[in-house]
Scaffold this motif. Structure first.
Motif, short mmCIF file in Angstrom:
data_model
loop_
_atom_site.label_atom_id
_atom_site.label_comp_id
_atom_site.label_asym_id
_atom_site.label_seq_id
_atom_site.Cartn_x
_atom_site.Cartn_y
_atom_site.Cartn_z
N THR A 37 1.29 6.37 -6.99
CA THR A 37 0.15 7.25 -7.27
C THR A 37 0.56 8.72 -7.19
N ASP A 49 0.83 -1.21 0.00
CA ASP A 49 0.00 0.00 0.00
C ASP A 49 0.87 1.26 0.00
N CYS A 51 5.28 -7.23 -2.61
CA CYS A 51 5.92 -5.92 -2.78
C CYS A 51 6.95 -5.91 -3.90
N THR A 74 8.54 -0.94 -9.60
CA THR A 74 7.85 0.19 -10.25
C THR A 74 8.31 1.50 -9.64
N PRO A 101 5.61 -3.76 -7.13
CA PRO A 101 5.51 -2.32 -6.87
C PRO A 101 6.85 -1.69 -6.48
N ASP A 112 2.39 1.60 -3.42
CA ASP A 112 1.36 2.09 -4.35
C ASP A 112 1.09 3.58 -4.15
#
Length: 193
Positions: free
Chosen positions: A19, A12, A113, A119, A116, A15
């Motif tokens: 975002t 989270d 994880c 990323t 992400p 992410d």
């Protein structure tokens, strides 16, 4: 240097970093943010493929993220605040291990994880280094553990990843006195610091 233990890493939180970064790009460059997202996804997939391809029976991966405060004021969108560590002037270090399962698939102690994290690395930039030991071939495994290893370092900047160093080594000696002996180094002058 700030560091996060792999066990404390949160998908989270990663992410949220993604975002905020993409939201900022949408405000700064407009519709071109989608091209950045697609390019970063390609870099993430490239790194994932390379790490998995060179992963051994035991692999340690170090990632240094060049984070910054990517929050952007917006009257339309409200996001949770970014973690405090984005305000540090030093890279954030995350270390995790991977291991080969009986079916040949790789498992990682960071669980969901992995993608992400790569990323975030692809978007913000930084350095990744994997150190893999293999013992698939019984001739490569000595009494004291694996006899061969490979270390690969990638630098990531501006949504591009480049392999900057590859080292291959063998272990000599017995038991606790085993030491690595470098066999090849594609960039002996490289210093990530």
């Amino acid at each position: 240097m700030p560091s996060i233990d792999a066990a404390d890493l949160s998908a989270d939180e990663l992410d949220l970093l993604i975002t905020h970064y993409l939201h900022r790009q949408a405000h700064v460059i407009g519709p071109g943010w989608e091209a950045i997202d697609a390019t970063a996804a390609g870099v993430r997939d490239q790194l994932s493929k390379q790490i998995m391809a060179t992963a051994g029976d035991l692999t340690t991966v170090d990632v240094w993220l060049m984070l910054f405060d990517s929050a952007h004021p917006c009257s339309q969108h409200r996001y949770d605040p970014l973690p405090e560590y984005v305000h540090d002037d030093e890279p954030l270090h995350i270390k995790f291990t991977m291991h080969r399962h009986v079916d040949g698939q790789q498992g990682a102690d960071i669980g969901n994880c992995f993608t992400p994290l790569l990323t975030v690395l692809a978007l913000y930039g930084g350095v990744a280094r994997s150190l893999a030991f293999s013992a698939d071939d019984p001739t490569l495994r000595g009494e004291g553990g694996p006899d061969r290893g490979i270390a690969i370092t990638w630098e990531v900047e501006n949504w591009e990843a480049e392999e900057v160093r590859r080292q291959e080594f063998i272990y000599t000696g017995d038991g606790d006195k085993r030491v690595p002996v470098l066999q090849s180094d594609t960039n002996p002058g490289y210093d990530a610091d």
